[in-house]
Design a protein around this motif. Structure first.
Motif, PDB file in Angstrom:
ATOM      1  N   GLY A 186      22.564 -24.969  -2.616  1.00  0.00           N
ATOM      2  CA  GLY A 186      21.833 -24.022  -3.407  1.00  0.00           C
ATOM      3  C   GLY A 186      21.104 -25.437  -4.638  1.00  0.00           C
ATOM      4  O   GLY A 186      22.495 -25.706  -5.316  1.00  0.00           O
ATOM      5  N   ALA A 187      19.967 -24.603  -5.276  1.00  0.00           N
ATOM      6  CA  ALA A 187      19.970 -25.489  -6.803  1.00  0.00           C
ATOM      7  C   ALA A 187      21.282 -25.702  -7.787  1.00  0.00           C
ATOM      8  O   ALA A 187      21.309 -26.176  -8.051  1.00  0.00           O
ATOM      9  CB  ALA A 187      18.810 -25.434  -7.233  1.00  0.00           C
ATOM     10  N   PRO A 188      21.796 -24.515  -7.733  1.00  0.00           N
ATOM     11  CA  PRO A 188      22.929 -24.366  -9.207  1.00  0.00           C
ATOM     12  C   PRO A 188      24.143 -24.573  -8.822  1.00  0.00           C
ATOM     13  O   PRO A 188      24.495 -25.655  -9.861  1.00  0.00           O
ATOM     14  CB  PRO A 188      23.000 -22.480  -9.171  1.00  0.00           C
ATOM     15  N   PHE A 189      24.463 -24.881  -7.089  1.00  0.00           N
ATOM     16  CA  PHE A 189      25.217 -25.269  -7.054  1.00  0.00           C
ATOM     17  C   PHE A 189      25.112 -27.268  -7.553  1.00  0.00           C
ATOM     18  O   PHE A 189      26.793 -28.029  -7.866  1.00  0.00           O
ATOM     19  CB  PHE A 189      25.871 -25.629  -5.974  1.00  0.00           C
ATOM     20  N   VAL A 190      24.511 -27.599  -6.807  1.00  0.00           N
ATOM     21  CA  VAL A 190      23.982 -29.442  -7.084  1.00  0.00           C
ATOM     22  C   VAL A 190      23.796 -29.743  -8.115  1.00  0.00           C
ATOM     23  O   VAL A 190      24.088 -30.424  -8.939  1.00  0.00           O
ATOM     24  CB  VAL A 190      22.428 -29.188  -6.004  1.00  0.00           C
ATOM     25  N   LEU A 191      23.202 -28.480  -9.166  1.00  0.00           N
ATOM     26  CA  LEU A 191      22.921 -28.751 -10.920  1.00  0.00           C
ATOM     27  C   LEU A 191      24.287 -29.310 -11.863  1.00  0.00           C
ATOM     28  O   LEU A 191      24.628 -29.895 -12.184  1.00  0.00           O
ATOM     29  CB  LEU A 191      21.897 -27.620 -11.045  1.00  0.00           C
ATOM     30  N   THR A 192      25.330 -28.125 -10.728  1.00  0.00           N
ATOM     31  CA  THR A 192      26.970 -27.984 -11.552  1.00  0.00           C
ATOM     32  C   THR A 192      27.568 -28.918 -11.183  1.00  0.00           C
ATOM     33  O   THR A 192      28.365 -29.741 -11.456  1.00  0.00           O
ATOM     34  CB  THR A 192      26.808 -26.397 -11.164  1.00  0.00           C
ATOM     35  N   ALA A 193      27.352 -29.279  -9.933  1.00  0.00           N
ATOM     36  CA  ALA A 193      27.869 -30.501  -9.349  1.00  0.00           C
ATOM     37  C   ALA A 193      27.295 -31.987  -9.698  1.00  0.00           C
ATOM     38  O   ALA A 193      27.954 -32.426  -9.986  1.00  0.00           O
ATOM     39  CB  ALA A 193      28.440 -30.965  -7.781  1.00  0.00           C
ATOM     40  N   VAL A 194      26.361 -32.254 -10.082  1.00  0.00           N
ATOM     41  CA  VAL A 194      25.986 -33.672 -10.574  1.00  0.00           C
ATOM     42  C   VAL A 194      25.683 -33.146 -12.702  1.00  0.00           C
ATOM     43  O   VAL A 194      26.695 -34.377 -12.796  1.00  0.00           O
ATOM     44  CB  VAL A 194      24.476 -34.098 -10.766  1.00  0.00           C
ATOM     45  N   GLY A 195      26.308 -32.112 -12.828  1.00  0.00           N
ATOM     46  CA  GLY A 195      26.474 -32.035 -14.781  1.00  0.00           C
ATOM     47  C   GLY A 195      27.857 -32.420 -14.511  1.00  0.00           C
ATOM     48  O   GLY A 195      28.066 -32.847 -15.282  1.00  0.00           O
ATOM     49  N   LEU A 196      28.429 -32.033 -13.502  1.00  0.00           N
ATOM     50  CA  LEU A 196      30.207 -32.429 -13.597  1.00  0.00           C
ATOM     51  C   LEU A 196      30.148 -33.844 -13.635  1.00  0.00           C
ATOM     52  O   LEU A 196      31.092 -34.362 -14.354  1.00  0.00           O
ATOM     53  CB  LEU A 196      31.544 -31.679 -13.052  1.00  0.00           C
ATOM     54  N   ALA A 197      29.145 -34.358 -12.536  1.00  0.00           N
ATOM     55  CA  ALA A 197      29.932 -35.643 -12.410  1.00  0.00           C
ATOM     56  C   ALA A 197      29.345 -36.772 -13.544  1.00  0.00           C
ATOM     57  O   ALA A 197      29.741 -37.435 -13.844  1.00  0.00           O
ATOM     58  CB  ALA A 197      29.554 -36.234 -11.230  1.00  0.00           C
ATOM     59  N   LEU A 198      28.088 -36.361 -14.260  1.00  0.00           N
ATOM     60  CA  LEU A 198      28.228 -36.878 -15.373  1.00  0.00           C
ATOM     61  C   LEU A 198      29.139 -36.614 -16.830  1.00  0.00           C
ATOM     62  O   LEU A 198      29.429 -37.866 -17.413  1.00  0.00           O
ATOM     63  CB  LEU A 198      26.627 -36.149 -16.008  1.00  0.00           C
ATOM     64  N   THR A 199      29.535 -35.889 -16.737  1.00  0.00           N
ATOM     65  CA  THR A 199      31.053 -35.614 -17.511  1.00  0.00           C
ATOM     66  C   THR A 199      32.083 -36.179 -17.334  1.00  0.00           C
ATOM     67  O   THR A 199      32.272 -36.752 -17.720  1.00  0.00           O
ATOM     68  CB  THR A 199      30.919 -33.837 -18.274  1.00  0.00           C
ATOM     69  N   VAL A 200      32.470 -36.171 -15.994  1.00  0.00           N
ATOM     70  CA  VAL A 200      33.192 -37.703 -15.981  1.00  0.00           C
ATOM     71  C   VAL A 200      32.779 -39.051 -15.916  1.00  0.00           C
ATOM     72  O   VAL A 200      33.622 -39.510 -16.899  1.00  0.00           O
ATOM     73  CB  VAL A 200      34.292 -36.510 -14.545  1.00  0.00           C
ATOM     74  N   ILE A 201      31.540 -39.875 -16.103  1.00  0.00           N
ATOM     75  CA  ILE A 201      31.691 -40.306 -15.896  1.00  0.00           C
ATOM     76  C   ILE A 201      31.272 -40.665 -17.011  1.00  0.00           C
ATOM     77  O   ILE A 201      32.080 -42.015 -17.602  1.00  0.00           O
ATOM     78  CB  ILE A 201      30.696 -40.802 -14.729  1.00  0.00           C
ATOM     79  N   GLY A 202      30.453 -40.002 -17.737  1.00  0.00           N
ATOM     80  CA  GLY A 202      30.470 -40.454 -19.382  1.00  0.00           C
ATOM     81  C   GLY A 202      31.397 -40.447 -20.529  1.00  0.00           C
ATOM     82  O   GLY A 202      31.996 -40.629 -20.961  1.00  0.00           O
TER      83      GLY A 202
END
Length: 99
Positions: free
Chosen positions: A21-37
């Motif tokens: 679902g969109a909420p899961f994917v958006l949160t997962a991408v946000g988490l990845a950006l948080t770790v990378i950034g």
């Protein structure tokens, strides 16, 4: 910094019932950006560059000091952009999940 990682992980656990679902994917991408950034960019790039700057003698800075300083400030902007994009993704995930 711990909250930057813990909050999205808790949200992902709550959204685990629909991993496509969109909420899961958006949160997962946000988490990845948080770790990378903020986390990886700081630890692997910004902090070592700042340590170099701190090692300079103020009375005799190296010839390339402006390039090193520019690199440090560019990395700060990269961290800021990743953080703000992650925040926007978290807001979008919340909005999609609650509507």
């Amino acid at each position: 910094m711990i909250g930057l990682v813990v909050a999205p992980v808790v949200a992902l656990v709550g959204l685990w019932d629909d991993p496509g679902g969109a909420p899961f994917v958006l949160t997962a991408v946000g988490l990845a950006l948080t770790v990378i950034g903020p986390l990886l960019t700081s630890r692997l790039l910004s902090e070592p560059t700042y340590d170099v700057i701190l090692g300079w003698d103020p009375d005799a800075v190296p010839a390339d000091w402006q390039a090193v300083r520019r690199r440090y400030f560019t990395l700060n902007w990269v961290r800021a952009v990743f953080t703000w994009v992650a925040f926007a993704l978290f807001l979008a995930a919340s909005y999609v999940h609650l509507r």
